[in-house]
Design an enzyme around this catalytic site. Sequence first.
Site, PDB file in Angstrom:
ATOM      1  N   GLY A  11       0.732  -1.211  -0.053  1.00 56.75           N
ATOM      2  CA  GLY A  11      -0.166   0.023  -0.109  1.00 56.75           C
ATOM      3  C   GLY A  11       0.791   1.289  -0.127  1.00 56.75           C
ATOM      4  O   GLY A  11       0.351   2.193   0.617  1.00 56.75           O
ATOM      5  N   TYR A 137     -17.331  -3.686   3.778  1.00 54.53           N
ATOM      6  CA  TYR A 137     -15.900  -3.343   3.947  1.00 54.53           C
ATOM      7  C   TYR A 137     -15.387  -4.010   5.402  1.00 54.53           C
ATOM      8  O   TYR A 137     -14.256  -4.240   5.487  1.00 54.53           O
ATOM      9  CB  TYR A 137     -15.704  -2.017   3.719  1.00 54.53           C
ATOM     10  N   LYS A 141     -12.395  -6.299   6.655  1.00 57.31           N
ATOM     11  CA  LYS A 141     -10.974  -5.966   7.476  1.00 57.31           C
ATOM     12  C   LYS A 141     -11.128  -6.695   8.785  1.00 57.31           C
ATOM     13  O   LYS A 141      -9.958  -6.891   9.335  1.00 57.31           O
ATOM     14  CB  LYS A 141     -11.365  -4.398   7.985  1.00 57.31           C
ATOM     15  N   PRO A 164      -7.064   1.565  13.785  1.00 59.79           N
ATOM     16  CA  PRO A 164      -6.893   3.288  13.882  1.00 59.79           C
ATOM     17  C   PRO A 164      -8.229   3.769  14.081  1.00 59.79           C
ATOM     18  O   PRO A 164      -9.216   3.501  13.800  1.00 59.79           O
ATOM     19  CB  PRO A 164      -6.203   3.413  12.581  1.00 59.79           C
ATOM     20  N   ASN A 166     -10.232   7.366  12.825  1.00 57.56           N
ATOM     21  CA  ASN A 166     -10.427   8.060  11.529  1.00 57.56           C
ATOM     22  C   ASN A 166      -9.146   8.616  11.160  1.00 57.56           C
ATOM     23  O   ASN A 166      -8.702   9.683  11.718  1.00 57.56           O
ATOM     24  CB  ASN A 166     -11.674   8.884  11.425  1.00 57.56           C
TER      25      ASN A 166
END
Length: 308
Positions: A11, A137, A141, A164, A166
């Site tokens: 990523g 989604y 995750k 985490p 936002n």
Amino acid sequence: MKKKSRIFIAGENTMEGKALIRLLKERNYNNIINLEHGETVLTDYNVLEAYFKKTCPEYIFLLAGKSGGIKANQEMPATLMLDNLQIISNVLSAAHKFEVEKLFYLASCCVYPKHAEQPMHPDMLMAGPLEPTNSSYAIAKLAGIELCWAYQREHGDNFISAIPANIFGPEDDFSEENSHVVAALMRKMHEAKKSGNNTVEIWGTGKPRREFIYVADLADACLFLMDHYNNEEPVNIGSGAAMSISDLAMVIRDVVGYQGQLRYDSSVPDGMPEKVLDSTFLNSLGWKPSISFEIAAEKTHQHYIKMT
């Protein structure tokens, strides 16, 4: 990790990946595989396997996977879920096959149940239904967290995970289609100020509360956990900067210098009523954020202005 350890960022082109690469370079980690060999196709296992065979990563930060705000989650649930599932499965499988020393996986705070008690703690995972607007989604995750745990239990692989708050910051996605709330509000108010529009419309009621973490602080926490944590349970990465969407909008309004009115559209879903993380465990290990929300918002806005 040692300064010469072979490090791969899955990523590298994400906001989080860019921030982490900058931090690693600043701290003299000089063997970042991405800088020599570039990114690879994470959704194709055969391509990824060949890449790992060539580069032999020792440490992996898994930060990849398509994401978006409420709009993207409503319009592309299958796309977001499949992309994340494929990347998670491929990267963890290849990491196991090539016997990497350690893997760090970054999930999302949307993995918590919609009506979880606040602040949220990893013990609450899968204790209730997810928020419907992003459940596809979120399930992907969650699968990443579970798969890290499964590899630890079955094979003894040192695969850890974190959740985490936002995330926002420079190089965020400011597009209308995929932006999250900080970037979306910043774009809307900047455009309204530039065009002379006296009203900005904000999705939802403004009542939900969210916690935000600046991407540079997040990168620092990821590196800290890679060096200091090896257990199965995911770790929350929070900042303590929690506020309602309406309060957030007022801060962004001041940062942008927008003088118009803010109008809330209650016909649009709010998402989870509250998402605040219990980060006392991470704090007890010795990590705390270093940048206030207001300063981070200013830095983000300055970057956005340069982009436009």
